[in-house]
Write an enzyme that holds these catalytic residues in place. Structure first.
Site, mmCIF file in Angstrom:
data_model
loop_
_atom_site.group_PDB
_atom_site.id
_atom_site.type_symbol
_atom_site.label_atom_id
_atom_site.label_comp_id
_atom_site.label_asym_id
_atom_site.label_seq_id
_atom_site.Cartn_x
_atom_site.Cartn_y
_atom_site.Cartn_z
ATOM 1 N N CYS A 192 -2.113 -2.667 -6.171
ATOM 2 C CA CYS A 192 -3.067 -3.762 -6.380
ATOM 3 C C CYS A 192 -4.250 -3.438 -7.297
ATOM 4 C CB CYS A 192 -3.589 -4.284 -5.052
ATOM 5 S SG CYS A 192 -2.499 -4.080 -3.667
ATOM 6 N N ARG A 226 2.992 6.823 0.579
ATOM 7 C CA ARG A 226 2.201 6.654 1.795
ATOM 8 C C ARG A 226 2.577 7.735 2.789
ATOM 9 N NH1 ARG A 226 2.726 0.083 2.499
ATOM 10 N NH2 ARG A 226 1.862 -0.404 0.445
ATOM 11 N N GLN A 256 7.823 -0.618 -4.478
ATOM 12 C CA GLN A 256 7.569 -1.995 -4.072
ATOM 13 C C GLN A 256 7.972 -2.930 -5.196
ATOM 14 O OE1 GLN A 256 3.313 -1.965 -3.203
ATOM 15 N NE2 GLN A 256 3.832 -2.736 -1.186
ATOM 16 N N ASP A 275 6.606 -5.502 -6.406
ATOM 17 C CA ASP A 275 5.261 -6.013 -6.190
ATOM 18 C C ASP A 275 4.894 -7.065 -7.229
ATOM 19 O OD1 ASP A 275 2.888 -6.049 -4.893
ATOM 20 O OD2 ASP A 275 2.197 -4.079 -5.564
ATOM 21 N N HIS A 327 1.274 -9.744 -8.170
ATOM 22 C CA HIS A 327 0.009 -10.362 -7.795
ATOM 23 C C HIS A 327 -0.147 -11.643 -8.590
ATOM 24 C CE1 HIS A 327 -0.488 -6.180 -6.540
ATOM 25 N NE2 HIS A 327 -1.140 -6.725 -5.537
ATOM 26 N N LYS A 334 -0.966 -14.741 5.865
ATOM 27 C CA LYS A 334 0.266 -14.354 5.180
ATOM 28 C C LYS A 334 1.504 -14.962 5.814
ATOM 29 C CE LYS A 334 1.198 -10.274 7.976
ATOM 30 N NZ LYS A 334 1.776 -8.965 8.053
ATOM 31 N N HIS A 378 -0.919 -11.322 -2.991
ATOM 32 C CA HIS A 378 0.028 -10.209 -3.128
ATOM 33 C C HIS A 378 1.360 -10.725 -2.627
ATOM 34 C CE1 HIS A 378 -3.367 -7.224 -2.590
ATOM 35 N NE2 HIS A 378 -3.822 -8.199 -1.842
HETATM 36 ZN ZN LIG Z 1 -1.191 -5.957 -3.694
#
Ligand SMILES: [Zn+2]
Ligand SMILES: [Zn+2]
Length: 643
Positions: A339, A368, A386, A388, A390, A470, A516
């Protein structure tokens, strides 16, 4: 006095504080005999728990999923009691005994006894005896000092450790008793041991006290439990089936990926055949995202300390991050999320309302920290990718964007053969950032998006993160297991922290909405799920080897090579088995490699320019011209079909 609204009676009652469910039920003249506990303001209680707050009470019966918590917790106690009866009170020291997703475990120290799977049937027998005896389960409290003395007498050193380190001074010390077995416990528990359902002890392993390697190693005994024998049997069958489909075994047999202690736990290496699967998934993902107006970006794997400070990760996420590294005078961290980088891309120039929505997408590998004990193949790793993205947009775009994302998520998952979903909406918690109106806009858009799909969904009221509501989407696999995949998460925190703004139509600065979202969640994990869902027989478009050519004898090799060349030119992944082996052995090996198509080539095929096609899941073979076969497999590939 407190006021309780009992949902099952649709009636409001006034009680004295400290009243218990058992007394409430008694006053209902046995009308609710099957109640095993309750849910008070969302918290599971048992029939012994003193009710000290006003609110909503719902009775829990066996058909309520939450009641399993009570059953499983009690079975952990029953198992502990059985261990003490078998191995002697003074030899068994109890650690913790929590519930798990399908059962329970207890960490115990048994002096002079190392348990193995062979010991489990005896323990089960003893548990059944205890259940049959129908001990009443009672709850009581002791003053702190007395409780410590009580457990000192019993040599329960771990219980004393828990009281001293986990229960703050002034909090009551709660104990539960059944027969002469007493355990430190907050509950909830069954009314009596004979209310326990069906269970099975499934394994025993080592576990350090408090998960710390410097502490003593205890023995962890796992059990599974359900109310009925049938549910237990179904679950055990599923476990058996899951074992056969274990992606770690499939990954090894098919040479897809490598996870090795020498490289580091939870760090996957993609071998050539696994890399093909991953490439296909990533290519399809990128193509679909570009089509839907996303912009692809790449960001680094490490970032400066200040970045993670600004983003807040160092204050609320640090326990999941790897330690700081020093480069010249600066601190750096390996990224646990993408992010902040995407925010920096947004901020790299002044943004106008006309550019919106901005959709930045990346297959970003993050790292992580996971305890080594929690690592599991590709499902639980320390480095994962991910899928991912945004989305940054204006308020008037939020609704369309969310609907689009959910549509993209469901369509993508369907294209991999998943058609059962569970959808969850998590809303504003008690502590939150951002203004109420933005939360409302966000929650409404999430709700409307789900409702437009026609799917059922569950609302986790107040269960959202502090920075935004979410949607979570779980998929159901071939043996009924649920896997968390897609998340669509609003964020009212990062735009503030990074002072993100855009110039609106009014020429003023405005705060944008930020979302996200990930569809697979983790590519590694998703491939693990695919392998287990399909038991290794992936849809043809994902199969690392789509066709195996099997010449019967050496004299067919020449023709086999021209067939191979033809397929290669048609972008079909093909291998030629030119080993000096019998045909049946070659067929068997190709089956073990879970290759969807085999082309057997003998005299007839070589003479007529055909191939004998053996298709996964079909008996015998079908003779086709090369062109016919090519168009057949191409159609299967382009429709992403599984055989
Ligand atoms: Zn994010
Ligand atoms: Zn307990």
């Amino acid at each position: 006095m407190i006021e309780i609204f009992i949902e099952d009676l649709n009636q409001r009652f006034t009680f004295n504080e400290g009243n218990i469910l058992k007394d409430i039920l008694k006053n209902l003249n046995g009308k609710f005999k099957d109640v095993v506990g309750g849910k008070l303001n969302g918290e599971i209680i048992d029939i012994h728990t003193p009710i000290n707050q006003s609110g909503n009470l719902k009775f829990l019966k066996k058909e309520d999923k939450d009641s399993l918590e009570i059953l499983r917790h009690s079975l952990a106690h029953i198992m502990a009691q059985a261990l003490k009866e078998i191995y002697g009170n003074e030899n068994v020291h109890l650690g913790i005994g929590p519930t798990t997703e399908h059962g329970f475990y207890y960490d115990v120290e048994i002096e002079g006894k190392r348990l193995t799977d062979e010991d489990l049937p005896q323990i089960e027998e003893k548990m059944k005896e205890i259940i049959k005896k129908g001990y009443q389960i009672e709850r009581f409290e002791l003053p702190r000092e007395e409780a410590i003395k009580f457990f000192e007498n019993k040599k329960e050193i771990y219980k004393i450790d828990i009281i001293k380190h986990n229960i703050p001074e002034g909090e009551p010390i709660i104990l539960y008793k059944q027969g002469d077995f007493v355990d430190l416990c907050r509950g909830p528990h069954l009314p009596s041991t004979d209310k326990a359902g069906a269970f099975k002890l499934i394994s025993v392993s080592g576990a350090y006290w408090r998960g710390k390697e410097t502490n003593p190693m205890l023995q962890r005994i796992y059990g599974v439990a359900f109310w009925s024998e049938k549910e237990l049997k179904d679950y055990l069958n599923m476990l058996e089936e899951a074992k056969k489909r274990d992606h770690r075994k499939i990954g090894k047999d098919l040479e897809l990926f490598l996870i090795d202690e020498e490289i580091g736990g939870g760090l996957a290496i993609w071998l050539p055949k696994g890399a093909i699967i991953r490439k296909e998934i990533e290519d399809a993902w990128k193509k679909e995202h570009l089509k839907r107006g996303y912009q692809l970006v790449y960001t680094p794997h490490v970032g400066k300390e200040q970045l993670w400070q600004t983003s807040g990760h160092l204050s609320f996420y640090q326990e999941n991050m790897y330690p700081r590294m020093q480069i010249e005078e600066e601190g750096y961290y390996v990224k646990p999320m993408n992010c902040p980088f995407h925010v920096e891309i947004y901020k790299s120039k002044q943004r106008s309302y006309k550019e919106f929505p901005i959709r930045l997408a990346e297959l970003g590998t993050v790292y992580r920290y996971e305890r080594s004990g929690a690592l599991h193949g590709l499902m639980r790793v320390r480095g994962f990718t991910q899928d991912d993205a945004h989305i940054i947009c204006r308020e008037d775009q939020v609704e369309d964007e969310i609907r689009e994302v959910l549509n993209l998520a469901l369509n993508t998952l369907k294209s991999y053969g998943f058609d059962e979903f569970e959808v969850y909406l998590s809303t504003k918690p008690e502590k939150y950032v951002g203004d109420d109106k933005m939360w409302e806009v966000a929650e409404n858009s999430l709700r409307k998006a789900i409702e437009s799909t026609g799917l059922d969904y569950k609302i986790d009221e107040g269960g959202g993160a502090f920075y935004g509501p979410k949607i979570d989407v779980k998929i159901k696999d071939a043996i009924g297991r649920l896997w968390q995949c897609s998340t669509i998460q609003f964020d009212f925190n990062l735009p503030e922290r990074f002072d993100m703004y855009y110039i609106g139509e009014d020429n003023q600065k405005h705060r944008p909405y930020m979302i996200h979202r990930a569809i697979f969640g983790s590519i590694e994990r998703f491939i693990g799920v695919l392998l287990e869902h399909y038991a290794g027989f992936l849809p043809v478009w994902l199969s690392p080897v789509q066709v195996k050519i099997i010449p019967i004898a050496d004299k067919h090799l020449e023709y086999a090579k021209t067939v191979k060349q033809n397929l290669l030119e048609n972008d079909i992944r093909v291998e030629l088995d030119d080993r000096n082996e019998r045909m049946n052995k070659k067929i068997r090996d190709a089956e073990l490699q879970k290759i969807p198509f085999m082309l057997v080539i003998g005299d007839k095929e070589a003479e007529t320019g055909t191939v004998a096609v053996r298709e996964k899941g079909k008996q015998g073979s079908q003779t086709l011209s090369i062109d016919e076969f090519v168009s057949k497999i191409k159609e299967i590939i382009s429709n992403k079909l599984a055989l």
